[in-house]
Design a protein around this motif. Structure first.
Motif, mmCIF file in Angstrom:
data_model
loop_
_atom_site.group_PDB
_atom_site.id
_atom_site.type_symbol
_atom_site.label_atom_id
_atom_site.label_comp_id
_atom_site.label_asym_id
_atom_site.label_seq_id
_atom_site.Cartn_x
_atom_site.Cartn_y
_atom_site.Cartn_z
ATOM 1 N N TRP A 29 0.483 -1.348 -0.534
ATOM 2 C CA TRP A 29 0.359 0.188 -0.064
ATOM 3 C C TRP A 29 0.736 1.633 0.139
ATOM 4 C CZ3 TRP A 29 -1.167 -3.863 4.886
ATOM 5 C CH2 TRP A 29 0.099 -3.416 5.624
ATOM 6 N N THR B 271 2.587 4.439 -1.335
ATOM 7 C CA THR B 271 1.885 5.849 -2.759
ATOM 8 C C THR B 271 3.626 6.303 -2.756
ATOM 9 O OG1 THR B 271 0.904 6.190 -0.526
ATOM 10 C CG2 THR B 271 0.845 8.249 -2.185
ATOM 11 N N PHE C 39 -3.962 9.976 -4.168
ATOM 12 C CA PHE C 39 -5.180 9.343 -3.081
ATOM 13 C C PHE C 39 -5.247 10.022 -2.214
ATOM 14 C CE2 PHE C 39 -1.858 6.177 -4.612
ATOM 15 C CZ PHE C 39 -2.012 5.113 -4.163
ATOM 16 N N HIS D 102 -0.393 5.731 4.874
ATOM 17 C CA HIS D 102 -0.545 5.612 3.729
ATOM 18 C C HIS D 102 -1.708 4.294 3.819
ATOM 19 C CE1 HIS D 102 3.151 7.159 2.398
ATOM 20 N NE2 HIS D 102 3.548 6.435 3.417
ATOM 21 N N TYR E 87 -4.913 4.764 0.856
ATOM 22 C CA TYR E 87 -4.382 3.390 0.199
ATOM 23 C C TYR E 87 -6.301 2.568 0.411
ATOM 24 C CZ TYR E 87 -3.777 -0.926 -2.529
ATOM 25 O OH TYR E 87 -4.813 -2.786 -3.217
ATOM 26 N N THR F 15 0.185 1.217 -9.426
ATOM 27 C CA THR F 15 -1.368 2.439 -8.567
ATOM 28 C C THR F 15 -1.856 2.579 -10.340
ATOM 29 O OG1 THR F 15 -0.328 3.182 -6.824
ATOM 30 C CG2 THR F 15 -1.823 4.154 -7.618
#
Length: 257
Positions: free
Chosen positions: A24, A26, A34, A40, A44, A240
């Motif tokens: 998870w 970033t 996000f 984080h 997520y 992502t």
């Protein structure tokens, strides 16, 4: 690049599809995607409803750590946890009852937010029926939940291997890049499918083009049961954007709020 103009595919009466990433983190280049605020994992979980924990492969996490992670995410969120390499790669499924029970006790901290267990096998581990039967019997004696197996030796892609996985209700991972022609398609337990996309042509690094993601979305929609899709091409943060683009193609909304 995250393609905001990718249009969703036509709606279909498909079962539940969950899309997420391996971890998870970033990625800096995607940080603006996000929602701000929180850890984080909290950030997520406002975009995705599942994640694969890979750090468990390298080191144990305490029961209370898993509990804290479970408390951080919404009720509908689910974690998949990768089995420790001590069991799969070092002990090679042999004489590992203590290690397995310790792992299962640790991840029980996730409670109902445990989606399942991923058993990734080393490429050098051929199918040996006596040891495989002993290990999976032990696993099922102590863990009745969802489990997926990612074998990487050709012997597991035989009818014998397929029947073994079916008998123990293990979904065979559909992997990309596929080491063997049949490795790109799900196998084993037909009750659900589990896709792991490692990045191609450069494993862990490459981003998938729109054409691939569109075909992937079609495949997920056509699945006969629940489908999990994890992007593992995290080295440069491509996972992502690829995961969000796939969700967009599927018409899956993010989980903010």
């Amino acid at each position: 690049m995250h393609e905001k103009n990718m249009m969703p595919l036509p709606a279909a009466g498909a079962p539940a599809i969950r899309v997420g990433c391996a971890g998870w983190g970033t990625p800096p280049q995607h940080a603006a995607l996000f929602p701000p605020g929180g850890s984080h994992l909290e950030r997520y979980a406002r975009l995705f409803d599942t994640v694969e924990i890979n750090s468990s492969f390298y080191r144990p996490h305490q029961h209370k750590t898993y509990m804290r992670w479970a408390d951080t995410v919404p009720e509908g969120f689910r974690f998949w946890v990768k089995m420790p390499r001590e069991i799969t790669h070092q002990r090679r499924l042999l004489d590992c009852e203590d290690s397995l029970l310790r792992f299962l006790e640790e991840i029980s901290g996730l409670g109902c937010k445990l989606g399942g267990i991923l058993v990734q096998l080393p490429p050098s581990l051929a199918l040996d029926m006596p040891s495989a039967l002993t290990f999976f019997t032990l696993l099922r004696q102590h863990y009745p939940g969802a489990a997926a197996c990612e074998p990487r030796h050709a012997s597991w892609f035989s009818m014998q291997g397929e029947h073994l996985l079916q008998d123990f209700r293990l979904a065979r991972v559909a992997a990309d890049p596929a080491k063997f022609p049949t490795a790109e398609a799900p196998g084993g337990d037909p009750g659900f499918s589990y896709y792991r996309l490692h990045g191609s042509p450069e494993i862990y690094y490459s981003s998938y083009p729109e054409a691939y993601l569109r075909q992937l979305a079609n495949t997920l929609q056509a699945a006969s049961g629940p489908a999990w899709c994890i992007f593992d091409n995290t080295a440069r943060g491509a996972a992502t954007a690829n995961a969000l683009d796939t969700m967009n193609l599927l018409g899956i909304t993010t989980h903010q709020g």
